[in-house]
Design a protein around this motif. Structure first.
Motif, PDB file in Angstrom:
ATOM      1  N   LYS A 290       7.098   4.742  -0.950  1.00 39.99           N
ATOM      2  CA  LYS A 290       6.749   6.116  -0.576  1.00 39.99           C
ATOM      3  C   LYS A 290       7.724   6.605   0.487  1.00 39.99           C
ATOM      4  O   LYS A 290       8.070   5.867   1.417  1.00 39.99           O
ATOM      5  CB  LYS A 290       5.315   6.208  -0.054  1.00 39.99           C
TER       6      LYS A 290
ATOM      7  N   SER B 136      -2.186   6.412   2.861  1.00 40.70           N
ATOM      8  CA  SER B 136      -2.294   5.568   1.675  1.00 40.70           C
ATOM      9  C   SER B 136      -3.178   6.207   0.607  1.00 40.70           C
ATOM     10  O   SER B 136      -3.981   7.103   0.876  1.00 40.70           O
ATOM     11  CB  SER B 136      -2.871   4.204   2.059  1.00 40.70           C
ATOM     12  N   ASP B 137      -3.041   5.693  -0.610  1.00 38.19           N
ATOM     13  CA  ASP B 137      -3.860   6.198  -1.713  1.00 38.19           C
ATOM     14  C   ASP B 137      -5.335   5.886  -1.516  1.00 38.19           C
ATOM     15  O   ASP B 137      -6.196   6.515  -2.144  1.00 38.19           O
ATOM     16  CB  ASP B 137      -3.375   5.597  -3.034  1.00 38.19           C
TER      17      ASP B 137
ATOM     18  N   GLN C 182       4.666  -1.896   5.497  1.00 34.61           N
ATOM     19  CA  GLN C 182       3.888  -1.675   4.287  1.00 34.61           C
ATOM     20  C   GLN C 182       4.740  -1.167   3.129  1.00 34.61           C
ATOM     21  O   GLN C 182       4.205  -0.772   2.095  1.00 34.61           O
ATOM     22  CB  GLN C 182       2.732  -0.717   4.575  1.00 34.61           C
TER      23      GLN C 182
ATOM     24  N   MET D 247       0.818  -1.218   0.000  1.00 34.11           N
ATOM     25  CA  MET D 247       0.000   0.000   0.000  1.00 34.11           C
ATOM     26  C   MET D 247       0.849   1.264   0.000  1.00 34.11           C
ATOM     27  O   MET D 247       0.469   2.277  -0.559  1.00 34.11           O
ATOM     28  CB  MET D 247      -0.917   0.012   1.227  1.00 34.11           C
ATOM     29  N   LEU D 248       1.997   1.196   0.666  1.00 37.74           N
ATOM     30  CA  LEU D 248       2.858   2.374   0.766  1.00 37.74           C
ATOM     31  C   LEU D 248       4.240   2.116   0.162  1.00 37.74           C
ATOM     32  O   LEU D 248       5.195   2.812   0.475  1.00 37.74           O
ATOM     33  CB  LEU D 248       3.006   2.781   2.238  1.00 37.74           C
TER      34      LEU D 248
END
Length: 259
Positions: free
Chosen positions: A5, A229-230, A27, A1-2
């Motif tokens: 990033k 998260s997006d 993540q 999810m991340l």
């Protein structure tokens, strides 16, 4: 999810900050920890910073770039000096965030850790507006004096103002897709829980009786991760109480719709 990033976590050395860094690493994020205490666990980069000192914050910002997320977790409890509390819990959050925006990627997420203690902000709107518009590291003492922000009130007021600032700035960077939200923990079993019990006394004991247990950093960090998260891309300017139902209890009592 991340995955991949680049996410900054202030207060990464302990408590909610440390657990947030851990879950972000799990993540797939690259975690940059900012703290006054050395921190090597669950961070890819550590920058020592004094959040009461704007020059120290400037020095930290100069070392940062290509940022996808900022978690403003660091905070001081109500037992600390009022000016220190206001600087770390409010002024530093604003100063760091505003100076980092230019180094953030489009679509970045900012998450501020407020507190259930900020629930009373509607009763302090004028003082909050004045503080957000005029308070600086240099004049914070006179601002506190003006609005009778003394002793433990500094903690409550700092969190009230942080909630309002988050709501007010929800669309400030909308053209770049940068969003900002809050998480408000209730009583959490971290190193500063004893400070709240010491400050609130019988009130804290009564609050704890209402809850099934104190919260843990493990209860809070996943909510922060979600807001980074997006999946939360259209969540803007919101506060998520993560408090075991305590804020609902307070609202129920306040508006007299208790069973």
């Amino acid at each position: 999810m991340l995955s991949n990033k680049n996410i900054i976590v202030t207060g990464a050395a302990s408590g909610i900050g440390a657990q947030t860094a851990k879950i972000l690493k799990q993540q797939g994020a690259n975690v940059i920890g900012l703290d006054r205490h050395p921190c090597t666990e669950n961070v890819d980069q550590f920058i020592q910073v004094d959040l009461t000192d704007p020059q120290s914050i400037d020095d930290a910002v100069a070392q940062l770039e290509n940022i996808d997320g900022l978690c403003n977790v660091a905070g001081l409890p109500p037992t600390m000096d009022r000016l220190m509390v206001m600087k770390v819990n409010l002024l530093a959050v604003k100063y760091l965030t505003e100076n980092l925006v230019a180094k953030m990627n489009d679509g970045a997420s900012i998450v501020n850790v407020a507190s259930m203690a900020g629930i009373g902000w509607p009763q302090s709107v004028d003082a909050i507006k004045d503080t957000l518009e005029n308070a600086t590291f240099d004049n914070i003492e006179s601002v506190c004096d003006k609005h009778d922000v003394e002793g433990p009130r500094s903690y409550f007021f700092s969190k009230e103002a942080l909630l309002v600032w988050t709501m007010r700035e929800r669309w400030t960077w909308r053209d770049r897709g940068i969003r900002m939200n809050c998480v408000s923990p209730g009583p959490v079993d971290t190193p500063i829980l004893k400070d709240f019990i010491e400050t609130l006394g019988e009130r804290a004991e009564e609050d704890m009786k209402v809850m099934d247990r104190a919260g843990t950093a493990e209860d809070i960090a996943p909510v922060i991760a979600f807001l980074l998260s997006d999946a939360s891309a259209w969540v803007r300017g919101i506060n998520i109480p993560t408090d075991g139902g305590m804020s609902s209890h307070v609202m129920e009592q306040m508006h007299q719709f208790a069973k």
